[in-house]
Design a protein around this motif. Sequence first.
Motif, PDB file in Angstrom:
ATOM      1  N   SER A   9      -1.095 -97.250  12.526  1.00 46.60           N
ATOM      2  CA  SER A   9      -2.208 -97.960  13.164  1.00 46.60           C
ATOM      3  C   SER A   9      -3.496 -97.155  13.072  1.00 46.60           C
ATOM      4  O   SER A   9      -4.586 -97.726  12.942  1.00 46.60           O
ATOM      5  N   GLU A  10      -3.413 -95.820  13.115  1.00 45.11           N
ATOM      6  CA  GLU A  10      -4.611 -94.991  12.969  1.00 45.11           C
ATOM      7  C   GLU A  10      -5.190 -95.109  11.564  1.00 45.11           C
ATOM      8  O   GLU A  10      -6.414 -95.187  11.388  1.00 45.11           O
ATOM      9  N   LEU A  11      -4.310 -95.127  10.564  1.00 46.53           N
ATOM     10  CA  LEU A  11      -4.778 -95.244   9.190  1.00 46.53           C
ATOM     11  C   LEU A  11      -5.410 -96.617   8.941  1.00 46.53           C
ATOM     12  O   LEU A  11      -6.437 -96.730   8.268  1.00 46.53           O
ATOM     13  N   LEU A  12      -4.818 -97.661   9.513  1.00 48.43           N
ATOM     14  CA  LEU A  12      -5.396 -98.996   9.366  1.00 48.43           C
ATOM     15  C   LEU A  12      -6.716 -99.102  10.114  1.00 48.43           C
ATOM     16  O   LEU A  12      -7.655 -99.771   9.659  1.00 48.43           O
ATOM     17  N   ALA A  13      -6.803 -98.439  11.257  1.00 51.59           N
ATOM     18  CA  ALA A  13      -8.062 -98.442  12.008  1.00 51.59           C
ATOM     19  C   ALA A  13      -9.156 -97.738  11.216  1.00 51.59           C
ATOM     20  O   ALA A  13     -10.315 -98.183  11.185  1.00 51.59           O
ATOM     21  N   ALA A  14      -8.792 -96.631  10.569  1.00 51.99           N
ATOM     22  CA  ALA A  14      -9.765 -95.938   9.726  1.00 51.99           C
ATOM     23  C   ALA A  14     -10.192 -96.833   8.566  1.00 51.99           C
ATOM     24  O   ALA A  14     -11.387 -96.929   8.238  1.00 51.99           O
ATOM     25  N   LEU A  15      -9.232 -97.510   7.947  1.00 54.99           N
ATOM     26  CA  LEU A  15      -9.562 -98.433   6.869  1.00 54.99           C
ATOM     27  C   LEU A  15     -10.513 -99.518   7.363  1.00 54.99           C
ATOM     28  O   LEU A  15     -11.455 -99.909   6.657  1.00 54.99           O
ATOM     29  N   SER A  16     -10.294 -99.995   8.583  1.00 59.29           N
ATOM     30  CA  SER A  16     -11.162-101.056   9.112  1.00 59.29           C
ATOM     31  C   SER A  16     -12.606-100.581   9.236  1.00 59.29           C
ATOM     32  O   SER A  16     -13.541-101.373   9.066  1.00 59.29           O
ATOM     33  N   VAL A 256       2.802 -92.220   4.659  1.00 60.07           N
ATOM     34  CA  VAL A 256       1.389 -91.819   4.788  1.00 60.07           C
ATOM     35  C   VAL A 256       0.746 -91.758   3.409  1.00 60.07           C
ATOM     36  O   VAL A 256      -0.358 -92.276   3.186  1.00 60.07           O
ATOM     37  N   ASP A 257       1.451 -91.133   2.462  1.00 62.61           N
ATOM     38  CA  ASP A 257       0.921 -91.045   1.105  1.00 62.61           C
ATOM     39  C   ASP A 257       0.703 -92.432   0.509  1.00 62.61           C
ATOM     40  O   ASP A 257      -0.300 -92.693  -0.161  1.00 62.61           O
ATOM     41  N   GLN A 258       1.647 -93.328   0.759  1.00 64.60           N
ATOM     42  CA  GLN A 258       1.555 -94.693   0.237  1.00 64.60           C
ATOM     43  C   GLN A 258       0.284 -95.381   0.746  1.00 64.60           C
ATOM     44  O   GLN A 258      -0.441 -96.028  -0.021  1.00 64.60           O
ATOM     45  N   ILE A 259       0.002 -95.218   2.031  1.00 66.30           N
ATOM     46  CA  ILE A 259      -1.182 -95.854   2.599  1.00 66.30           C
ATOM     47  C   ILE A 259      -2.454 -95.195   2.068  1.00 66.30           C
ATOM     48  O   ILE A 259      -3.441 -95.872   1.758  1.00 66.30           O
ATOM     49  N   LEU A 260      -2.457 -93.867   1.944  1.00 61.94           N
ATOM     50  CA  LEU A 260      -3.645 -93.172   1.449  1.00 61.94           C
ATOM     51  C   LEU A 260      -3.936 -93.534  -0.006  1.00 61.94           C
ATOM     52  O   LEU A 260      -5.100 -93.644  -0.403  1.00 61.94           O
ATOM     53  N   VAL A 261      -2.893 -93.733  -0.794  1.00 62.01           N
ATOM     54  CA  VAL A 261      -3.099 -94.185  -2.177  1.00 62.01           C
ATOM     55  C   VAL A 261      -3.774 -95.559  -2.170  1.00 62.01           C
ATOM     56  O   VAL A 261      -4.715 -95.816  -2.932  1.00 62.01           O
ATOM     57  N   ALA A 262      -3.306 -96.447  -1.270  1.00 56.31           N
ATOM     58  CA  ALA A 262      -3.902 -97.777  -1.176  1.00 56.31           C
ATOM     59  C   ALA A 262      -5.362 -97.695  -0.733  1.00 56.31           C
ATOM     60  O   ALA A 262      -6.214 -98.458  -1.215  1.00 56.31           O
ATOM     61  N   LEU A 263      -5.668 -96.784   0.189  1.00 51.94           N
ATOM     62  CA  LEU A 263      -7.057 -96.607   0.615  1.00 51.94           C
ATOM     63  C   LEU A 263      -7.931 -96.163  -0.554  1.00 51.94           C
ATOM     64  O   LEU A 263      -9.072 -96.617  -0.702  1.00 51.94           O
ATOM     65  N   GLY A 264      -7.397 -95.269  -1.387  1.00 61.48           N
ATOM     66  CA  GLY A 264      -8.151 -94.841  -2.558  1.00 61.48           C
ATOM     67  C   GLY A 264      -8.381 -95.977  -3.536  1.00 61.48           C
ATOM     68  O   GLY A 264      -9.483 -96.135  -4.084  1.00 61.48           O
ATOM     69  N   ASP A 265      -7.352 -96.787  -3.742  1.00 64.79           N
ATOM     70  CA  ASP A 265      -7.505 -97.950  -4.621  1.00 64.79           C
ATOM     71  C   ASP A 265      -8.556 -98.905  -4.063  1.00 64.79           C
ATOM     72  O   ASP A 265      -9.358 -99.477  -4.810  1.00 64.79           O
ATOM     73  N   PHE A 266      -8.543 -99.085  -2.744  1.00 66.58           N
ATOM     74  CA  PHE A 266      -9.526 -99.939  -2.068  1.00 66.58           C
ATOM     75  C   PHE A 266     -10.939 -99.437  -2.340  1.00 66.58           C
ATOM     76  O   PHE A 266     -11.829-100.211  -2.709  1.00 66.58           O
ATOM     77  N   ALA A 267     -11.155 -98.139  -2.207  1.00 61.42           N
ATOM     78  CA  ALA A 267     -12.495 -97.573  -2.430  1.00 61.42           C
ATOM     79  C   ALA A 267     -12.919 -97.741  -3.884  1.00 61.42           C
ATOM     80  O   ALA A 267     -14.078 -98.060  -4.173  1.00 61.42           O
ATOM     81  N   ASP A 268     -11.992 -97.552  -4.812  1.00 56.27           N
ATOM     82  CA  ASP A 268     -12.335 -97.597  -6.232  1.00 56.27           C
ATOM     83  C   ASP A 268     -12.708 -98.995  -6.704  1.00 56.27           C
ATOM     84  O   ASP A 268     -13.345 -99.153  -7.751  1.00 56.27           O
TER      85      ASP A 268
END
Length: 513
Positions: A9-16, A256-268
């Motif tokens: 939930s913290e990672l999704l909140a950061a993504l938001s 955690v790594d899986q979500i962070l990879v997705a965040l990077g893809d989102f930014a790119d």
Amino acid sequence: MAQTPPRRSELLAALSLAIDLGLGQPAEHILRSALSSVRLADRLGLSPAQRDATYLTTMLMWVACHVDSRELSASFGDDIQIRGDAYLVDWSGLPYMRFMASNLAKGSPLPKRIGLMAQMAVTGRRQQVERYHGHCAAAGLLAAEMGLPASVQNAVSFSFERWDGSGGPVGVSGEEIPIELRVAIVADVAEVFSRVAGVAGAVAMAKERRGKQFDPAVVDALVADPDGILAQPDDVWAEALAQAPAGDEVPTDAHVDQILVALGDFADMKCPFTLGHSRAVAALAASAAVRSGMSDEQVRDLRRAGHVHNLGRIGVSSQIWEKAAVLSPAEVERVRLYPYLTGRVLERVGGLEAVTRLAMNHQELLDGSGYPRGLTAAQLGQGDRILAAAVAYESALEPRPYRSARTPEEAADRLRRRASSGLLDGAAVDAVLAAAGHATTRSRQREDGLTPREVEILLLVARGASNKEIAQQLVLSEKTVRNHVERTYAKLGVSNRVGASLYALAHGLVAPT
């Protein structure tokens, strides 16, 4: 001591927070919307599973809001501003067409505006549907990458559909649209109106769009208790985490790594020319860190920072990223702000403190001319230096509107020149180029002549350990440690712990706190 991994939930909140940047909305817009959406779900009597999916849908439905940034920028200029302004207009009918026409190529010469208006009249609907398709496909993909439930992956693919069937990309209507999305859309738009026009303004907007964009039943639930549904706590972040789906356990490192990879893809996805950038940087930086003898934890943090370092790019208009000409001073300042925005997005996520610092520092240079904070060599650790070199290398391989992609050899030469001029760390550049498969000219022996054991002891000395404590930690005799310390001091030309500490800081051997 190992840190507790962050909750999902913290990672999704950061993504938001990053999504807020792309939507042109103030921080915590999506978090506030999520709180309203679960209250609406409760009023409508949705099941616990539907409530959870509604929360996650609200958090993720605009995760691909920026995939069409290049197209919006080409037509409207500032893609972020147009998204923010569009919240105040119902996306259908004559008012929406007027809004689009009035913003089309705003500030451009009249002939260009007329040409674009004529083009929009002919191909506008087709282009709009194509953008809807692209957004929905990307949103579903990112939701899947983050391991979210199938119900959420499905719901976010309906983000542009309308209750009356006039939306897209398919044009479904009514209850064909998942209830989670129907609730999330009302909460999302109502949050904006309640902030800019008060609760009464949000209610008036909802009534106006009832049966058009919005599900009448969801609107009726909002109108029945608007103050209760739209009220916001003082600490939105904490309350939004408290309302996250039940069973939001601490994820494994792999998740955690899986979500962070997705965040990077989102930014790119912000720019076509950066697609895959963060994955490449993460892999290169981690490989260079291994070659540099960094610990497993340091390698992990550096790899993770590589994945998320570009999140702040979402907050800079594609009008700037896509510009082929020289940037104005104001545009340069906006670009120099994006690593700071990365830090703001990540700073409240527990367990990612080291990752956040590394990600925020990836554009800092040894001579203090980098950004966003102008840090100097003594403030940049080994990981900072390696990530900066990895970013510089991978960026050189990618095309930009103002230049073509460089070859690997051209990218390597550029890094070597920047190291020679004192911008990048020579050892970090050497490690990155070796990891990228380039032959390096530096000797395997350190330039200061320190052996691996002497570097290890130097770090312990710099952190205040006594000879006795070092001996106990490394299982050596105090005499052996004393001899190592004396040889180290002699090689460095220092005479005490303070001098050794300053040397370690200046050469990136110890990360500044």
